[in-house]
Write a protein that holds these residues in place. Structure first.
Motif, PDB file in Angstrom:
ATOM      1  N   SER A  28       0.857  -1.184   0.000  1.00  0.00           N
ATOM      2  CA  SER A  28       0.000   0.000   0.000  1.00  0.00           C
ATOM      3  C   SER A  28       0.893   1.234   0.000  1.00  0.00           C
ATOM      4  O   SER A  28       2.118   1.138  -0.033  1.00  0.00           O
ATOM      5  CB  SER A  28      -0.924  -0.030   1.207  1.00  0.00           C
ATOM      6  N   ASP A  29       0.258   2.391   0.071  1.00  0.00           N
ATOM      7  CA  ASP A  29       0.989   3.645  -0.090  1.00  0.00           C
ATOM      8  C   ASP A  29       0.825   4.497   1.170  1.00  0.00           C
ATOM      9  O   ASP A  29      -0.293   4.900   1.492  1.00  0.00           O
ATOM     10  CB  ASP A  29       0.420   4.376  -1.310  1.00  0.00           C
ATOM     11  N   ASP A  30       1.893   4.723   1.890  1.00  0.00           N
ATOM     12  CA  ASP A  30       1.874   5.602   3.072  1.00  0.00           C
ATOM     13  C   ASP A  30       1.223   4.963   4.303  1.00  0.00           C
ATOM     14  O   ASP A  30       0.668   5.670   5.145  1.00  0.00           O
ATOM     15  CB  ASP A  30       1.138   6.936   2.789  1.00  0.00           C
ATOM     16  N   HIS A  31       1.277   3.668   4.441  1.00  0.00           N
ATOM     17  CA  HIS A  31       0.647   3.022   5.595  1.00  0.00           C
ATOM     18  C   HIS A  31       1.630   2.935   6.772  1.00  0.00           C
ATOM     19  O   HIS A  31       2.555   2.114   6.767  1.00  0.00           O
ATOM     20  CB  HIS A  31       0.159   1.620   5.209  1.00  0.00           C
ATOM     21  N   ILE A  71       9.839   8.131   0.412  1.00  0.00           N
ATOM     22  CA  ILE A  71       8.963   8.794  -0.541  1.00  0.00           C
ATOM     23  C   ILE A  71       8.542   7.782  -1.596  1.00  0.00           C
ATOM     24  O   ILE A  71       9.273   6.836  -1.868  1.00  0.00           O
ATOM     25  CB  ILE A  71       9.663  10.047  -1.110  1.00  0.00           C
ATOM     26  N   CYS A  72       7.348   8.006  -2.175  1.00  0.00           N
ATOM     27  CA  CYS A  72       6.678   6.945  -2.966  1.00  0.00           C
ATOM     28  C   CYS A  72       7.530   6.319  -4.061  1.00  0.00           C
ATOM     29  O   CYS A  72       7.882   5.148  -3.999  1.00  0.00           O
ATOM     30  CB  CYS A  72       5.405   7.483  -3.598  1.00  0.00           C
ATOM     31  N   GLY A  73       7.832   7.108  -5.113  1.00  0.00           N
ATOM     32  CA  GLY A  73       8.546   6.549  -6.263  1.00  0.00           C
ATOM     33  C   GLY A  73       9.886   5.944  -5.873  1.00  0.00           C
ATOM     34  O   GLY A  73      10.182   4.793  -6.214  1.00  0.00           O
ATOM     35  N   PRO A 192      -3.372   4.034   1.681  1.00  0.00           N
ATOM     36  CA  PRO A 192      -4.107   5.210   2.177  1.00  0.00           C
ATOM     37  C   PRO A 192      -3.425   6.537   1.855  1.00  0.00           C
ATOM     38  O   PRO A 192      -3.370   7.418   2.701  1.00  0.00           O
ATOM     39  CB  PRO A 192      -4.124   4.958   3.683  1.00  0.00           C
ATOM     40  N   HIS A 193      -2.956   6.713   0.632  1.00  0.00           N
ATOM     41  CA  HIS A 193      -2.287   7.964   0.238  1.00  0.00           C
ATOM     42  C   HIS A 193      -3.261   9.140   0.326  1.00  0.00           C
ATOM     43  O   HIS A 193      -4.459   8.984   0.181  1.00  0.00           O
ATOM     44  CB  HIS A 193      -1.755   7.790  -1.196  1.00  0.00           C
ATOM     45  N   ARG A 194      -2.700  10.330   0.523  1.00  0.00           N
ATOM     46  CA  ARG A 194      -3.493  11.553   0.467  1.00  0.00           C
ATOM     47  C   ARG A 194      -4.330  11.575  -0.811  1.00  0.00           C
ATOM     48  O   ARG A 194      -3.826  11.150  -1.828  1.00  0.00           O
ATOM     49  CB  ARG A 194      -2.515  12.738   0.482  1.00  0.00           C
ATOM     50  N   SER A 346       4.283  -1.449   2.891  1.00  0.00           N
ATOM     51  CA  SER A 346       3.872  -0.167   2.335  1.00  0.00           C
ATOM     52  C   SER A 346       5.119   0.637   2.030  1.00  0.00           C
ATOM     53  O   SER A 346       6.151   0.449   2.673  1.00  0.00           O
ATOM     54  CB  SER A 346       2.996   0.568   3.357  1.00  0.00           C
ATOM     55  N   ASP A 347       5.040   1.552   1.057  1.00  0.00           N
ATOM     56  CA  ASP A 347       6.270   2.156   0.527  1.00  0.00           C
ATOM     57  C   ASP A 347       7.072   2.962   1.539  1.00  0.00           C
ATOM     58  O   ASP A 347       8.275   3.140   1.397  1.00  0.00           O
ATOM     59  CB  ASP A 347       6.007   2.969  -0.750  1.00  0.00           C
ATOM     60  N   GLN A 348       6.413   3.474   2.554  1.00  0.00           N
ATOM     61  CA  GLN A 348       7.116   4.063   3.687  1.00  0.00           C
ATOM     62  C   GLN A 348       6.074   4.322   4.764  1.00  0.00           C
ATOM     63  O   GLN A 348       4.905   4.031   4.561  1.00  0.00           O
ATOM     64  CB  GLN A 348       7.907   5.323   3.307  1.00  0.00           C
ATOM     65  N   GLY A 349       6.506   4.862   5.909  1.00  0.00           N
ATOM     66  CA  GLY A 349       5.553   5.184   6.959  1.00  0.00           C
ATOM     67  C   GLY A 349       4.896   6.525   6.693  1.00  0.00           C
ATOM     68  O   GLY A 349       4.927   7.037   5.560  1.00  0.00           O
ATOM     69  N   ASP A 359       2.127  13.437   6.137  1.00  0.00           N
ATOM     70  CA  ASP A 359       3.199  13.190   5.150  1.00  0.00           C
ATOM     71  C   ASP A 359       4.394  12.398   5.722  1.00  0.00           C
ATOM     72  O   ASP A 359       4.245  11.722   6.736  1.00  0.00           O
ATOM     73  CB  ASP A 359       3.663  14.479   4.465  1.00  0.00           C
ATOM     74  N   LYS A 360       5.539  12.437   5.012  1.00  0.00           N
ATOM     75  CA  LYS A 360       6.640  11.488   5.268  1.00  0.00           C
ATOM     76  C   LYS A 360       7.996  12.185   5.110  1.00  0.00           C
ATOM     77  O   LYS A 360       8.267  13.147   5.756  1.00  0.00           O
ATOM     78  CB  LYS A 360       6.497  10.286   4.316  1.00  0.00           C
ATOM     79  N   ARG A 361       8.937  11.629   4.330  1.00  0.00           N
ATOM     80  CA  ARG A 361      10.216  12.232   3.929  1.00  0.00           C
ATOM     81  C   ARG A 361      11.305  12.217   5.005  1.00  0.00           C
ATOM     82  O   ARG A 361      12.458  11.949   4.716  1.00  0.00           O
ATOM     83  CB  ARG A 361      10.035  13.689   3.458  1.00  0.00           C
TER      84      ARG A 361
END
Ligand code: CA
Length: 721
Positions: A28-31, A71-73, A192-194, A346-349, A359-361
């Protein structure tokens, strides 16, 4: 006879199936891990994740699982390549395009007999390579009635994104694949991305509840770098009226909300809008009435925003969890479960209000951590919680290991198969992390290392260190880099940082860097990519800086004489250093390029412009060679030693280049890489450089280009080209 053949085929198949597990990678994305109840974070009572939890209960749940770049990509690129961002060329989402021509996990599995499929979020700009089947969202994709792209084109589908991705994944499992082959399925959700748009069947679930809020929601950023104050990712100030908070119409309180409208709502049909509004509008109107009456304090406004945010975020996860449930159920009923590895990651926290953020980063724990739950019947002991530190660059080597295949020597991750098998407790003492900065959210570039107990971060723009004691200060509220009591820890962590950067080959000459802000450079790059598309594969490529670009100027006559008959491509760019060449190669200038030979001359600007050390410069040169060798193994690389510069042989810049040449000589193998050394052609007998050879003691005049052309064409002839 026929019967025997059938029996033989059947037993070969069952044997192969028993040895080679299928891999279902649900992503998933951002979980954030805190939003998985099994991880026992702040939301353990409310996170709607029974099916995700189940993977951990029936297998292993890693609590020290981290990304290499939050970050996603970039995280996806790390997973596909098993390499850190600077080695796979996808450093940020701003301008990078994933170079799909490189060796990747799906390509290696494919050539090892696996079928490969990716369904859902891809987010790497270029088209997927290495997949037998792909059906992906364009860019970030949409939650409601989304479009999907296949090799056949783009199509809009009615429905909710998470459900559609699950349907398409199940379709492929049931009828899209060859049942005789093992497979990798990457089922990758947008959620659960923005902007955290839940399914209509879930939107009212937390209606009358107040969810817990983190202790650092009102963090004042004291005792840490000033970079924490300049980001733009706070719940208090950086959420949008429509996009994030689901209000309609004009932004009534621009001092509290940004203006971005809700694009997801705009995509809904009338019935969907009606169901949506029935839940959100009463809450919205109640809040707005209080706002209009001036009844709410800043703190109360932030808390309201936080509740809206966290509820939508968790509710977007509910459908992801249902997706996991449907896939697990299919694996059971089809009999595939016993020989299928199932992973949830998931791609990151993500920040769920910690430090006041979404957000993340950042390298802080909340966005550094990735969920990683894995079930593998018969191999992973149910209910285990390994202590090992793993990272997303490890996935490719681990999956290949599980499939009985070899990772390439260039992969930087480590297989943690021995940890899964219970044979080994850990695979490393520390992880390296690097975030390269992006325009969005204004988070400063930083990198660092994390051990089991400490974290060191470095911010190059301000040359600041930060050090955190993860045992005493798990929320990372105070940097102790200046605390004398931690002087030894700081020194040990800095040593670890230097060691890991050397091991992963991170330095300014080796990390791809663009010059897109310079218009001529950007235009020349576009022109060269376009030239490749229009004219196709060249026979001979000239790669380097202004000296190579000069074949188009002072060297034009010599070029026409020596190479005019050949199909050539000149990708020399004035002022370029190795890092710029690397960026250009990753971003289109080596797309489907497979020339007979490339002439490479680079490095003099590394030592000359920014005083990069010869060791770093030579590493940059080698990474360019590695890049070409990886994509075009048959291409002969004619490596020009860096030309002499400055008048005297003892001049500092001359000596630096001599040292670069000494180091680069090690890359010459006379099989793939050949040396062309012009030093003696250009220097006087006493080692001085004359202005009659190089008028500015750096660049060639026409006569010197003629000498270079003669030598290079002789070299090509010698190589039979
Ligand atoms: Ca993400």
């Amino acid at each position: 006879m026929f019967r025997n053949l059938l029996l033989f085929t059947f037993s070969a198949f069952t044997l192969a199936a028993a040895e080679r597990p299928n891999i279902v990678f649900i992503f998933s994305d951002d979980h954030a891990v805190a939003a998985i109840s099994a991880y026992e974070g702040l939301y353990k009572e409310v996170a709607p994740t029974p099916n995700i939890d189940r993977i951990g209960k029936e297998g292993a749940m890693f609590r020290r699982s981290f990304c290499a770049n939050s970050i996603c990509g970039p995280s996806r690129a790390c997973i596909l390549t098993g390499k850190h961002s600077h080695k796979n060329g996808y450093l940020s989402n701003d301008f990078d395009t994933f170079d799909g021509n490189q060796v990747t996990l799906p390509k290696l599995l494919q050539s090892g007999g696996y079928q490969t499929a990716i369904i859902g979020k891809w987010h790497l700009v270029s088209q997927p390579q290495g997949f037998d089947h792909w059906n992906i969202l364009p860019g970030q994709g949409n939650y409601y009635n989304p479009q999907f792209i296949t090799a056949q084109g783009t199509q809009k589908h009615e429905g909710y994104c998470t459900d559609l991705i699950t349907d398409f994944s199940l379709d492929w499992l049931k009828s899209g694949r060859d049942p005789k082959k093992p497979f990798l399925l990457m089922c990758q959700h947008k959620a659960p991305h923005r902007n955290w748009a839940p399914a209509l069947r879930h939107i009212g679930m937390y209606k009358d509840k107040t969810l817990p809020q983190p202790a650092s929601l009102f963090d004042d950023y004291a005792n840490r770098t000033g970079a924490l104050k300049t980001q733009r990712m706070t719940i208090a100030k950086d959420l949008s009226w429509g996009h994030d908070m689901n209000f309609h119409g004009k932004n009534e309180f621009p001092q509290h909300f940004n203006n971005l409208p809700n694009g997801e709502y705009a995509r809904m049909d009338d019935e969907q809008k009606k169901a949506w509004d029935a839940v959100y509008e009463p809450e919205n109107q109640a809040f707005l009435a209080e706002m209009r009456a001036g009844k709410l304090s800043e703190k109360q406004i932030t808390e309201w925003k936080y509740q809206r945010y966290i509820k939508n975020y968790l509710l977007s996860i509910k459908a992801v969890d249902e997706s996991v449930g449907r896939i697990l159920e299919y694996l059971e009923t089809s009999g595939l479960a016993k020989n299928t590895i199932v992973i949830y990651s998931s791609d990151q926290g993500f920040y769920l209000g910690e430090h006041g953020w979404y957000d993340k980063r950042w390298m802080f724990e909340e966005s550094l951590a990735m969920p990683f739950l894995i079930r593998w019947p018969g191999v992973v002991k149910p209910g285990t919680k390994p202590e090992a530190m793993i990272q997303n660059i490890d996935y490719a080597p681990t999956f290949l290991d599980a499939a009985g295949l070899k990772a390439t020597a260039h992969m930087q991750g480590k297989s943690f198969l021995p940890v899964l098998q219970g044979k080994q407790e850990k695979t490393r003492e520390a992880i390296y992390y690097a975030y390269y900065g992006e325009n969005t959210h204004n988070v400063a570039q930083h990198d660092g290392v994390r051990t089991e107990t400490h974290k060191l971060m470095y911010f190059p723009a301000t040359k600041e260190w930060q050090l955190f004691d993860l045992v005493k200060d798990p929320q990372e509220m105070k940097s102790i880099h200046n605390d004398p009591a931690y002087a030894d820890v700081l020194a040990a962590m800095q040593k670890q940082y230097t060691t890991l950067r050397a091991e992963y080959e991170v330095n300014d000459a080796a990390v791809p860097k663009d010059r897109l802000k310079e218009k001529w450079w950007s235009a020349r790059h576009q022109e060269k990519v376009q030239q490749l598309k229009l004219k196709g594969n060249p026979d001979l490529v000239f790669l380097g800086d202004s000296i190579t670009q000069g074949w188009e100027g002072k060297g034009a006559e010599a070029f026409a004489k020596h190479f005019g008959e050949r199909k050539t491509l000149n990708i020399g760019f004035s002022g370029d250093r190795t890092e710029h060449v690397l960026w250009r190669l990753y971003n289109g200038e080596w797309n489907d390029v497979n020339p007979k030979a490339v002439n490479l001359l680079i490095g003099t600007n590394n030592t000359g412009q920014v005083k990069q050390s010869p060791v770093e410069t030579a590493m940059g040169v080698r990474l360019i060679i590695d890049f070409i060798r990886d994509r075009s193994p048959d291409t002969k690389i004619i490596l020009n030693s860096v030309f002499p510069r400055s008048a005297g042989k003892d001049d500092e810049l001359r000596k630096l280049n001599d040292e670069v040449n000494r180091l680069c000589a090690a890359y010459v193998d006379d099989k793939h890489v050949f040396l062309l050394d012009m030093t003696n052609e250009y220097l006087q007998a006493d080692g001085t450089l004359s202005k009659e050879v190089m008028p500015d003691l750096l660049h060639l005049n026409a006569a010197s280009y003629e000498k270079w052309g003669t030598a290079l064409s002789a070299k090509l002839k010698e190589l039979g080209l």
